[in-house]
Write an enzyme that holds these catalytic residues in place. Structure first.
Site, short mmCIF file in Angstrom:
data_model
loop_
_atom_site.label_atom_id
_atom_site.label_comp_id
_atom_site.label_asym_id
_atom_site.label_seq_id
_atom_site.Cartn_x
_atom_site.Cartn_y
_atom_site.Cartn_z
N LYS A 124 0.85 -1.17 0.00
CA LYS A 124 0.00 0.00 0.00
C LYS A 124 0.89 1.23 0.00
O LYS A 124 1.90 1.28 0.71
CB LYS A 124 -0.90 0.01 1.23
CG LYS A 124 -1.89 1.16 1.22
CD LYS A 124 -2.91 1.03 2.35
CE LYS A 124 -4.00 2.07 2.18
NZ LYS A 124 -5.05 1.93 3.21
N SER A 176 0.80 5.74 -0.31
CA SER A 176 0.09 7.00 -0.47
C SER A 176 0.17 7.44 -1.92
O SER A 176 1.23 7.30 -2.56
CB SER A 176 0.72 8.08 0.41
OG SER A 176 0.63 7.77 1.77
N HIS A 214 -6.47 8.93 9.15
CA HIS A 214 -6.95 7.70 9.76
C HIS A 214 -8.03 7.99 10.82
O HIS A 214 -8.85 8.88 10.65
CB HIS A 214 -5.79 6.90 10.35
CG HIS A 214 -4.74 6.48 9.37
ND1 HIS A 214 -4.99 6.27 8.04
CD2 HIS A 214 -3.40 6.25 9.54
CE1 HIS A 214 -3.88 5.91 7.42
NE2 HIS A 214 -2.91 5.89 8.32
#
Length: 259
Positions: free
Chosen positions: A55, A57, A148
């Protein structure tokens, strides 16, 4: 059976979405070795191509495009999912970011959005995302850029929202906010990349179809997060774009990477 390393975060959206794949509930020709790390740590490790799948950004894509390329499944993007800037008191955005601003990492999409919205920033202080609220509340910094689950809990620290950078991006572009995506290292064979993309999509669909199956895995990695915040987190960040980015999502990613 071949083993693929898969780096993703311990946040509820990732552990929910990738539970089935990680635990062998999806039929594949490979097995997954998960490595759970903070998103900025994943961004940093991508510079050396440490993981087969990871994963990342969207803000980090440009810097690692020679090593990784995006898969269409597993992404985190959508409307109303953007990062926030918070401070101890209500104030204009320009004033809030004139002092010391805590950020969750220079490669994060959040920081890329902040730089676009406020080209003139004060001193930037890098902290792990889950330390930012306390740093703002204790006066170590003047404002914080939060991501988050912090977007659900900043009020508990007596903090005030200064700006929602997701709202800003949506007004400026009429596009969803592209936070992160799953990328495959370029040296993976095309058939493995395609199978990985299918397996991730199937894992996300399994999570939607069997939402209780991942409960223990999510809770084990969510640290002190309440069940309510976990549920809010998953509902916000795992959506139709997690199954397939879609053309609108690809347009949003292209727009952000190009800025």
């Amino acid at each position: 059976m071949r083993e693929l390393t898969f780096g993703y975060s311990p946040c509820p959206n990732d552990t929910f979405a990738f539970h089935a794949l990680t635990h062998g509930l999806i039929e594949t020709s490979f097995r997954i070795r998960p490595v759970l790390l903070d998103i900025e740590e994943l961004n940093r490790r991508a510079h050396t191509g440490e993981f087969d799948l990871t994963k990342l950004s969207v803000g980090a894509f440009a810097a690692v495009g020679d090593r990784y390329s995006l898969l269409r499944s597993g992404a985190a993007l959508g409307m109303g999912v953007g990062p926030l800037v918070v401070a101890r008191s209500a104030q204009p955005f320009a004033d809030a970011v004139r002092g010391r601003v805590a950020i969750p990492g220079r490669d994060t999409t959040a920081f890329r959005l902040l730089r676009l919205a406020a080209p003139s920033l004060g001193e930037v202080v890098e902290l792990r995302y889950d330390r930012i609220l306390r740093a703002v509340a204790d006066g170590e910094v003047d404002a914080g850029l939060i991501i988050h689950e912090s977007r659900f809990t900043y009020g508990e620290h007596g903090l005030t929202k200064v700006i929602d950078l997701g709202d800003w991006w949506e007004r400026e572009t009429q596009l969803p906010v592209p936070l992160a995506g799953i990328c495959a290292r370029h040296d993976l064979a095309p058939e493995i990349r395609s199978e990985a993309e299918r397996a991730i999509r199937t894992s996300v669909q399994h999570a939607f179809d069997h939402p209780e199956a991942s409960r223990e895995y999510v809770r084990a990695n969510a640290q002190e997060m309440s069940a309510e915040v976990c549920a809010q987190h998953i509902a916000l960040y795992v959506n139709e774009h997690s199954l397939d980015i879609g053309e609108l999502g690809l347009a949003a990613i292209a727009r952000l990477v190009a800025t």
